[in-house]
Each structure stands twice: as structure tokens, then as C-alpha cells.
Enzyme design. Structure first.
Site, PDB file in Angstrom:
ATOM      1  N   GLY A  39       8.579   3.597  -6.782  1.00 51.26           N
ATOM      2  CA  GLY A  39       7.260   2.710  -6.053  1.00 51.26           C
ATOM      3  C   GLY A  39       7.787   1.917  -4.884  1.00 51.26           C
ATOM      4  N   GLY A  40       8.802   1.229  -4.976  1.00 51.29           N
ATOM      5  CA  GLY A  40       9.325   0.363  -3.770  1.00 51.29           C
ATOM      6  C   GLY A  40       8.495  -0.661  -3.660  1.00 51.29           C
ATOM      7  N   CYS A  42       6.055  -0.915  -1.474  1.00 54.92           N
ATOM      8  CA  CYS A  42       4.766  -0.779  -1.650  1.00 54.92           C
ATOM      9  C   CYS A  42       3.989  -0.843  -2.931  1.00 54.92           C
ATOM     10  CB  CYS A  42       4.406   0.840  -1.145  1.00 54.92           C
ATOM     11  SG  CYS A  42       2.461   1.365  -1.101  1.00 54.92           S
ATOM     12  N   LYS A  51      -3.494  -5.577  -2.604  1.00 51.66           N
ATOM     13  CA  LYS A  51      -5.079  -4.877  -2.479  1.00 51.66           C
ATOM     14  C   LYS A  51      -5.733  -5.367  -3.867  1.00 51.66           C
ATOM     15  CE  LYS A  51      -4.061  -3.802   0.998  1.00 51.66           C
ATOM     16  NZ  LYS A  51      -2.878  -4.515   1.313  1.00 51.66           N
ATOM     17  N   GLY A 181       0.698 -14.619  12.502  1.00 49.33           N
ATOM     18  CA  GLY A 181      -0.869 -14.155  12.416  1.00 49.33           C
ATOM     19  C   GLY A 181      -0.615 -12.732  12.523  1.00 49.33           C
ATOM     20  N   ILE A 184       0.138  -9.084   7.400  1.00 48.07           N
ATOM     21  CA  ILE A 184       0.763  -9.741   6.236  1.00 48.07           C
ATOM     22  C   ILE A 184       0.308 -11.052   5.881  1.00 48.07           C
ATOM     23  CG2 ILE A 184       2.586 -10.080   4.646  1.00 48.07           C
ATOM     24  CD1 ILE A 184       3.993  -7.725   6.054  1.00 48.07           C
ATOM     25  N   GLY A 273       6.916 -10.566  10.432  1.00 45.41           N
ATOM     26  CA  GLY A 273       7.311  -9.279  10.450  1.00 45.41           C
ATOM     27  C   GLY A 273       8.374  -8.710   9.585  1.00 45.41           C
ATOM     28  N   ALA A 322       3.113   2.568   4.873  1.00 43.89           N
ATOM     29  CA  ALA A 322       3.365   3.725   3.724  1.00 43.89           C
ATOM     30  C   ALA A 322       3.107   5.098   4.052  1.00 43.89           C
ATOM     31  CB  ALA A 322       2.873   3.039   2.648  1.00 43.89           C
ATOM     32  N   HIS A 446     -27.266   8.950   5.954  1.00 43.29           N
ATOM     33  CA  HIS A 446     -28.011   7.482   6.078  1.00 43.29           C
ATOM     34  C   HIS A 446     -28.254   7.070   4.813  1.00 43.29           C
ATOM     35  CE1 HIS A 446     -30.519   4.881   8.163  1.00 43.29           C
ATOM     36  NE2 HIS A 446     -31.442   5.081   7.523  1.00 43.29           N
TER      37      HIS A 446
END
Lengths: 475, 449
Positions: A39-40, A42, A51, A181, A184, A273, A322, A446
Site C-alpha cells: 500500500g505504501g 498512498c 480522500k 500552499g 497537500i 513538498g 501515484a 447532457h
């Protein structure tokens, strides 16, 4: 002493994708990671848990917004332990699922920390204690990245967190300072703001999300100025002190008043970062080389200076995403199998999961300007779109970056609700070398937000149905 | 305000170069248009002027690095109010350029015992890819003298108008997709375009391919010297030229009168700062010959099955330099006198020695002259300089007995060798062309007939 045809070091979205694909290709694979399951970052401390929380944040925002439509829910009562439980359960489900799939593929998963003995041998310090020696024919280094630290701001305080600490949801602080900014900081800042924290963002450059097109950022920034407490641009944190009950912060920058310069916050999130994890123990015993910026040096087929060792993902370079790692994984495996594979995407989509979402792929207008490349930009404002108005989210913009002579779509930029889903079509258009005509002639359903891609192509030709913008004659 | 200076466009078809020298250091204040880099490209060394002014905060290249157009080479603190959009590459959110690492040095084609490559042996950007499992050895690379894989990570999207499946198809065939012209809308490249490209390459005699070298180290000591850019380019260029069916025609011109002329007018040309050489005279004579025989100033287009007649008279002159063979071009020779040509040629030859020629000064020629007479030789077969179709070689003149009016008289004779592309020039015309030149040397007024 065990052996593997291919060993993959690091089981994030690059590493596990490489291991699974190699196993599917008939290789005998070992996968090494410090976590109990693949999984790491992420899945454990990044994309996925954030999320889950951003979904909840969006729901809180919409519930509040519903008052404007005549439906009131009252203030949300947040059970933080339960929310944390939901997020942890998401992580459990996903990483557990990966462990299952990994077993089915007969991959030897080793929980531990790998060190190179030479270009054919690993020493693995097992998480269960003891160590194991593993010989291999080929290796893929997929060790990822970690949050970058600012030495001047590295004070030993539980109130100062990085993204990992912020995702743990220790509390809902009264006030939070987000340093940086970038995506993340803005994503996690949005989560805390929705939960009721007063969030201040400090960014040292002139704008949020450096690198993204300014017109897209402007749409997001207008909304953030309402949901966040304050955004300080061209400003940097010069000092932090833990007072025991809070963090006292000194901020330096042009045009800041005294109140901005000296403030106290309950918590601070440092998100400036990420740094590549290229200091793999024993790497110096191989021919693998690390460049000036700390990234492992690879060629287009992901091969390092050591012919049987490949490297992929965050540890080899920007953009640290990812999905880039997963694609590099396939290239590395195919190269390892002796195929002529190279990593040469024309569009790596980037998504910022704030509300509204911001996404782009291919050539940005900013980058085109920097390269001195002539492009035409066609924009479609969402305020002219039925579906966007119906969901009361007219704050969006779709833009195409188009080559004036061939009329090829070189890049797509989006800001608005669900932009992260819509950008996939943009990526397909850029990869397939679609012309503006192709987007225009593809029937879009639509009423959906996806129509903006078709309509912005029509704007390019000066006959969009919903936006009156006659075409300027071309010089 | 931090800004980056990226390598600007350098000239037609020039995408990269090797850094020879960095002319600025961190802390230096650079003015706009001030040269900041010396760059060796395929045929010339150019000084690259900065497009931005400011104080240098970071130098991102060093001598020996390969840089590409668009790559950031300097970071500066601009002293102008630069746009707010120049962002530092500090954020992960920033889709900044991937730093293009140098290519891994390829495994030398040497026994496994070979020591690590010397530190300066960074693989050239277009060197063959690292050694691979034998399974790939059967793959044929079909490309215009290009390697199979870019040995560098691309600096971001290259934006070739082709779908990923088509790009993969080309790569598997060993085709450089950038060389394929697309027939679809907006120049889009489809699979059939890749196949067509392969057919064309083979129709033109197939790619120039060298057989793999045997292990030469086992017979004694060897040294491996990487080709310089100029050497490599020359090799590639001449391999293409060699594919044209060549014939060489030899003749001799009595240059006694020309020598008298040179002695008489030499001082006047020297006043202008140049030398009235045999080459200068030949360049002018060649231009007159091209007017008389226009097919000698043409190019062959096999793809369109046509001959391109070139109406301008730009003549190239081969120059021997310490770095290799360069061919600067004198433009519109038909509108210039001998003095003007002499001055221009002196200047071009001098700058060729110093690798200071611009790329456009070495292109556009319709015919070339290669004078080896100063060094010696009695005759040779010059190689046509593609896309030209003919070249005049000159060897050393010597005093020979010539039968005139019933007796042998000593005359200074100059051997001339004309190589030509037999696809567009027939032997009889080649003889006529060379005779025209010989007569022009012996009787200059014959040019006016």
C-alpha cells in the site's frame, strides 16, 4: 537464504503494481516493505485516507450549503473517534485486499527494511526480528518519498505535524496554521476547516499551487477565502515556539500587519513538498547513482546505472504522483523482461482534491508561456452550464490549450466540482493527439459537467452554444 | 523574483548540445543578451546569450553536460518585475520539469572485466542503449541514424501527434516516431504512417547499419575514444551521401595562366585582407558552370520521384580543422567578385578553425569544392555532400611536359576530380561539365561564349 528472479523494494502504488505485473508475466517475485501489507504512503498515509476525509469535508460543506435550497440540517456533531475509525477501515480494507491479491499471485511478501549487500543481494532486517538474505537477478527500487522538513521549523513539539500526523486526526484544533500552499496543505487544510478549525495558510510564493495555471487557481482561491480563515501569500514562517499550550509563530513577508506577523496556533501543519527516499542502505555498493536533487538517476526505460536494477516512482523524479509510479512500474517490468519499453507519456494528469477540485494534464498555459510556445486557449465558464447551475456550483472553468496550426489539443485544465474525474477525458485527448474538432464532434451526455470539454472546443471555433464569444480572426 | 533561463532555440533541427564552458558563476549579474554558455552542437560551437537579466542564483549545468532546448540551465533573481507565475520548483504539486538525469553509461562492449567507465564517460544522449538480454538482439533498428531509445528521460511531454499504441508500435519496430510524418488530421501519425516510413527507409537502401565489432581487446591493448559531435555527425552524414550511386571523373587543367593572374592581382586582394587562392577562382568558375549545367545544382527527391533544381548559387568549401571536416558555404557566388569571395572565404575558414561558425553558415550549399592540393595527392574520389549531387576535388598541381606545337613544354598542371550522383547526371554531361571548368581555368574568356 532465499532467492527471487525479481525483488521490488517498497510496496507503494509503484512497487506493488510492479510486483503484481511481473508475477502476471510469469516472474518469481519478492516484495519488501516495512508495513504489514502492500500500500505504501498512498494507501496508509496519503491519497486514500485523505480522500476519505475530504469526502466527509465535502458532505459537511454541502449540508451547510443546503440551507440556501431550503433544507437545514443544523450544525454537524463530529464524533472524531468514529470518523478516524471510518478512515482507518478504508485503509484496512484496501491494504488487506492488496495482501490477498499479492498472495494469490504467489508473491513472497517480506515485511522488513532492505539494504543492498551488492547488486545481486539484499539483507533484509525483518519486522519480526532477525534478518534474511535474499539474492535476486533483477531489482526495482520503489522507495517513494517522505514529507520535506524545514530545518528552521523543525521544533520538537507534538503540536507541529506533517501530513502523516495531520491524517491521524489527533483532535479538531481551534486554530491551525498550514505552512505551504501546495496541494497537500490545501487538501488537509480543507478537511480541518470543514471540521470547524480556523485555518490559516502561509505560502512563500506569490500564489497558491505554484505551477498550476493562475486562472484555475483563482476560482479555487475565491472559495478558499470563504472556507479558510486567512491566506497569506509572499510570506514565510521564520520562527516557531511551543509555548506548552499553543505554538507561537513569527511570519515574515511584505504587507503583513503586526497581527499577522506574531500569532499563536493550536497546531501547525508543515507541508512544503516531499523528498525522495533515495538513501537506500547499501546503495553505494551498487553502480546506482543519485542526482543532485536526491533522485535516483534512470533512463527512459527506468534502468539505473546498474543494468539489473530499475527505479520507479517518487524516488526517480517529479511529478510525485501515484499514477505516474504505477505506469513507470509497467515500463520497468517490461524493460526487465527485455522488451523495448520507455516511459513517454504526453499527459500525466494532476488533481488537487480540494472543493472545487482542480486538475490539469499535458501542456499548461503557464508552461507554454515559459517555453515561448505559441498556443491558443479556449475557456468555457461553468456558469453557462445547466448541470453546474442545477447543482448550484457555477464556480468552475474548463480550458483547452491548443496548437494554433494543427489545432491539436496539447493540454486541458479544469477547476470545478468533480474536475478530477473529468480530467481523464482530457488525458485521453492529449495522448491520442486529438484535435479540437474531435472533442467538438464527440457527443457528450447532457446535462453533465463533461459537456464543458465539448463546449470549450466549440469556443475555440467561435460557435459554442452556450457562450457567445465570436472567433477573433487569426493573424 | 526567481526566474529560470531555459536553453532557447539554437537553429533549425538543433535540439541539443554539449556544454563546453559556463561563462557565468553564481552571484554574477547578467545583462540581457550576455553570453552565458558555450555550447558544442553538431557542427559548431555557439555562445548562448541569456534572455533574462538578473543575478545568477544557481547554475544547473556543467561542462560536458548534454542540454536540450527548453531545459533550465540557470536560475536567476530577475531584476525586472517578472511575472508572478514563475514558481520555484519546491512543491510537489508543481508539475515542474523532471530533472533530466544523464543517461546511464552504457555497458561497454567489452569483456565483463572492464573497469568502471572513466568519470567523464557519460553516455552521449544518443548512444546505443545499455546492453540488453540477448532476446533483443534480433530486433532491427530502422531509423535515420538514430538510436533505438532516447537515453535520457524526456523533459516532459514531447507531444508527438500519435496515440500511445502507435508510439509503442513504432518503438517495437525501432522507428523514431519523431521522424515519421503523419498523414492524419493535424499531422496525426497512424500505424500505416509508421509502416510507410519503414518502407521508405528500406526503399532508400535501408538504414546505415554497422555490424557489431568483434572483441578487439583480445589481440592486444586498445583504447576507446568517444566520437566528438562533429566526428559523429560527419560519419552519419557521409554514410547517407555514400548511398547515392557515385561516379568520379578525372581531368587536368593547365593552370599556368591562372598562376600568372594570381601573381598579378594577388597584392590587390591582399590589401582587402585576403588571399587570392586557386580555390577562390574555382568557386567563381563553378558558379558559371552551374548556370550552364543546371542539373549539377539539383537535389534528388526519390520519395516524390522528382529532381529539385536549385536556382541559387551557394557554394560550399571543405575546410580541414583540428576538430574535423567542416564545409562553410559562400552564398550567391554569382553576384560576387573574386575579391569579395576571397575575403569571405578567409573569414569563414578562420572561424571554422575556431569552431565559431553558425549553423546556417554551413547549410544551403548546392555544390562543394574540396581542395587538397595544398597537402598533396595526384587524384582522389571526393564524396558527394548530400543533398547536393556533385563535388569538385582538387589535387596538387605539378610541372609536367605538355606536347605543344611539335615539342614538349613545361606547364603547371592541376588534377581535378569531379564526383557526381549518377541518378541525375549522366557521364557525358559530367565530362562536359569538367571540360567547361578546365577551359575556364585555361581561357577564362571561354566562360563568356
Amino acid at each position: 537464504m532465499s532467492s527471487a528472479q525479481l525483488v521490488v523494494i517498497g510496496a507503494g502504488p509503484g512497487g506493488y503494481a510492479a510486483a503484481f505485473y511481473a508475477a502476471d508475466m510469469g516472474m518469481q517475485v519478492a516484495l519488501v516493505d516495512t508495513e504489514p501489507n502492500p500500500g505504501g504512503v498512498c494507501l496508509y498515509r496519503g491519497c486514500i485516507p485523505s480522500k476519505a476525509l475530504l469526502h466527509v469535508a465535502k458532505l459537511i460543506g454541502e449540508a451547510k450549503h443546503a440551507a440556501a435550497w431550503g433544507v437545514s440540517f443544523g450544525a454537524p456533531a463530529v464524533d472524531l473517534a468514529k470518523l478516524r475509525g471510518f478512515k482507518d477501515q478504508v485503509v484496512q480494507k484496501m491494504t488487506g485486499g492488496l495482501a490477498q491479491v499479492s498472495k494469490m499471485r504467489k508473491i513472497a511478501y517480506v515485511q522488513g527494511r532492505a539494504a543492498f549487500k551488492d547488486a545481486r543481494t539484499l539483507d533484509i532486517a525483518l519486522a519480526s526480528g532477525g534478518s534474511e538474505t535474499l539474492t535476486f537477478e533483477q531489482a526495482i527500487v520503489a522507495t517513494g518519498s517522505r514529507p520535506a522538513a524545514v530545518p528552521a521549523l523543525s521544533i520538537d513539539s507534538p503540536r507541529v505535524m506533517d501530513s502523516t500526523g495531520a491524517l491521524d486526526l489527533p483532535e479538531v484544533p481551534g486554530s491551525l496554521l498550514v505552512v505551504g500552499g501546495g496541494y497537500i496543505g490545501l487538501e488537509l487544510g480543507s478537511v480541518y476547516a470543514a471540521l470547524g478549525t480556523k485555518v490559516t495558510v502561509v505560502e512563500m510564493t506569490a500564489g497558491l499551487l505554484p505551477g498550476a495555471d493562475r486562472d484555475l487557481v483563482a476560482v479555487l482561491q475565491r472559495r478558499l477565502e470563504q472556507t479558510l480563515h486567512k491566506i497569506l501569500l509572499n510570506a514565510r514562517v521564520v520562527e516557531m515556539k511551543d509555548t506548552g499550550s499553543a505554538v507561537r509563530v513569527t511570519i515574515d513577508g511584505d504587507g503583513l500587519d503586526a497581527a499577522d506577523r506574531e500569532q499563536t496556533f493550536d497546531r501547525v501543519l508543515v507541508s512544503v513538498g516531499r523528498k525522495p527516499n533515495s538513501a537506500v542502505p547499501g546503495l553505494e555498493k551498487t553502480a546506482v547513482q543519485v542526482g543532485d536533487r536526491g533522485f535516483i538517476t534512470v533512463d527512459a526505460s527506468m534502468r539505473t546505472h546498474e543494468p539489473n536494477i530499475f527505479a520507479i516512482g517518487d524516488v526517480v523524479g517529479e511529478p510525485m504522483l501515484a499514477h505516474k509510479a504505477s505506469h513507470e512500474a509497467r515500463v520497468a517490468v517490461e524493460s526487465a523482461l527485455g522488451h523495448k519499453a520507455v516511459f513517454e507519456p504526453q499527459a500525466i494528469p494532476a488533481v488537487v482534491f480540494t472543493d472545487p477540485e482542480l486538475a490539469w494534464c499535458g501542456l499548461t498555459e503557464t508552461e507554454a508561456k515559459k517555453q515561448g510556445r505559441q498556443v491558443e486557449v479556449a475557456k468555457f465558464p461553468w456558469a453557462a452550464l445547466g448541470r453546474a447551475v442545477a447543482i448550484d456550483r457555477p464556480d468552475g472553468l474548463t480550458k483547452l490549450v491548443i496548437d494554433p496550426t494543427s489545432e491539436r489539443v496539447l493540454g486541458v485544465g479544469l477547476v470545478g466540482s468533480g474536475a478530477g474525474e473529468l480530467i481523464a477525458e482530457g488525458a485521453l485527448a492529449v495522448e491520442m493527439a486529438a484535435l479540437a474538432t474531435d472533442l467538438k464532434l464527440t457527443i457528450h451526455p447532457h446535462p453533465t459537467l463533461s459537456e464543458t470539454l465539448m463546449e470549450s472546443a466549440e469556443v475555440f471555433f467561435g460557435h459554442s452554444t452556450h457562450v457567445y464569444r465570436p472567433k477573433r480572426p487569426r493573424p | 523574483m526567481p526566474v529560470e533561463f531555459r536553453l532557447p532555440e539554437l537553429g533549425e533541427n538543433v535540439e541539443k548540445g554539449d556544454v563546453v564552458r559556463v561563462l557565468v558563476n553564481v552571484g554574477d549579474v547578467v545583462a540581457q543578451d550576455q553570453p552565458v554558455l558555450e555550447l558544442e552542437t553538431d557542427k559548431a560551437t555557439i555562445e548562448v546569450p541569456s534572455s533574462v537579466a538578473g543575478r545568477v542564483t544557481e547554475v544547473r549545468v556543467k561542462p560536458g553536460d548534454k542540454v536540450k532546448v527548453g531545459q533550465a540551465v540557470l536560475a536567476l533573481d530577475a531584476d525586472t518585475g517578472a511575472a508572478a507565475e514563475t514558481a520555484p520548483p519546491a512543491q510537489a504539486a508543481n508539475a515542474a520539469a523532471v530533472d533530466a538525469p544523464p543517461a546511464p553509461a552504457p555497458a561497454p562492449a567489452q569483456p565483463a572485466a572492464a573497469a568502471a567507465p572513466p568519470p567523464q564517460a557519460v553516455a552521449p544522449a544518443d548512444e546505443a542503449e545499455p546492453a540488453r538480454p540477448a532476446a533483443r538482439a534480433s530486433v532491427v533498428d530502422i531509423m535515420s541514424a538514430r538510436p533505438a531509445a532516447p537515453a535520457e528521460r524526456p523533459e516532459g511531454p514531447t507531444l508527438v501527434p500519435a496515440a500511445p499504441s502507435v508510439r509503442r508500435y513504432a518503438r517495437e519496430l525501432g522507428v523514431d516516431i519523431a521522424q515519421v510524418s503523419g498523414s492524419g488530421p493535424g499531422g496525426r501519425i497512424g500505424q500505416q504512417d509508421v509502416r510507410q516510413h519503414v518502407r521508405e527507409v528500406f526503399a532508400n537502401g535501408g538504414p546505415a547499419r554497422a555490424a557489431a565489432l568483434p572483441d578487439l581487446g583480445k589481440w592486444g591493448e586498445i583504447e576507446i575514444v568517444p566520437m566528438s559531435n562533429i566526428r559523429r555527425k560527419t560519419a552519419e552524414h557521409l554514410s547517407i551521401g555514400w548511398q547515392a550511386p557515385h561516379v568520379t571523373q578525372h581531368d587536368k587543367a593547365d593552370m599556368t595562366a591562372l598562376e600568372t593572374f594570381r601573381k598579378h592581382f594577388g597584392p590587390r586582394v591582399e590589401k582587402a585582407g585576403a588571399k587570392l587562392t586557386v580555390t577562390v577562382a574555382l568557386v567563381k568558375i563553378v558558379a558559371a558552370a552551374l548556370d550552364r549545367f543546371p542539373q549539377f545544382a539539383s537535389s534528388v527527391d526519390m520519395a516524390r520521384q522528382s529532381i529539385v533544381l536549385r536556382k541559387y548559387r551557394h557554394v560550399g568549401v571543405a575546410v580541414d580543422t583540428p576538430n574535423g571536416l567542416l564545409v562553410p558555404v559562400i552564398r550567391d557566388v554569382n553576384h560576387k567578385g573574386l575579391i569579395e569571395i576571397a575575403v569571405e572565404l578567409t573569414d569563414l575558414a578562420q572561424r571554422a578553425q575556431q569552431k565559431k561558425l553558425g549553423l546556417d553558415e554551413m547549410s544551403g550549399g548546392v555544390f562543394s569544392v574540396s581542395n587538397l592540393g595544398g597537402l598533396g595527392g595526384t587524384a582522389f574520389t571526393p564524396l558527394v555532400n548530400h543533398p547536393e549531387v556533385a563535388i569538385l576535388g582538387v589535387s596538387r598541381g605539378s610541372i609536367e611536359p605538355v606536347w605543344q606545337d611539335g615539342q614538349f613544354v613545361p606547364r603547371q598542371m592541376m588534377p581535378l576530380s569531379l564526383s557526381y550522383d549518377h541518378r541525375v547526371i549522366d557521364g557525358a554531361d559530367a565530362v562536359r561539365f569538367l571540360r567547361f571548368i578546365v577551359e575556364a581555368i585555361e581561357q577564362p574568356l571561354s566562360m563568356l561564349l
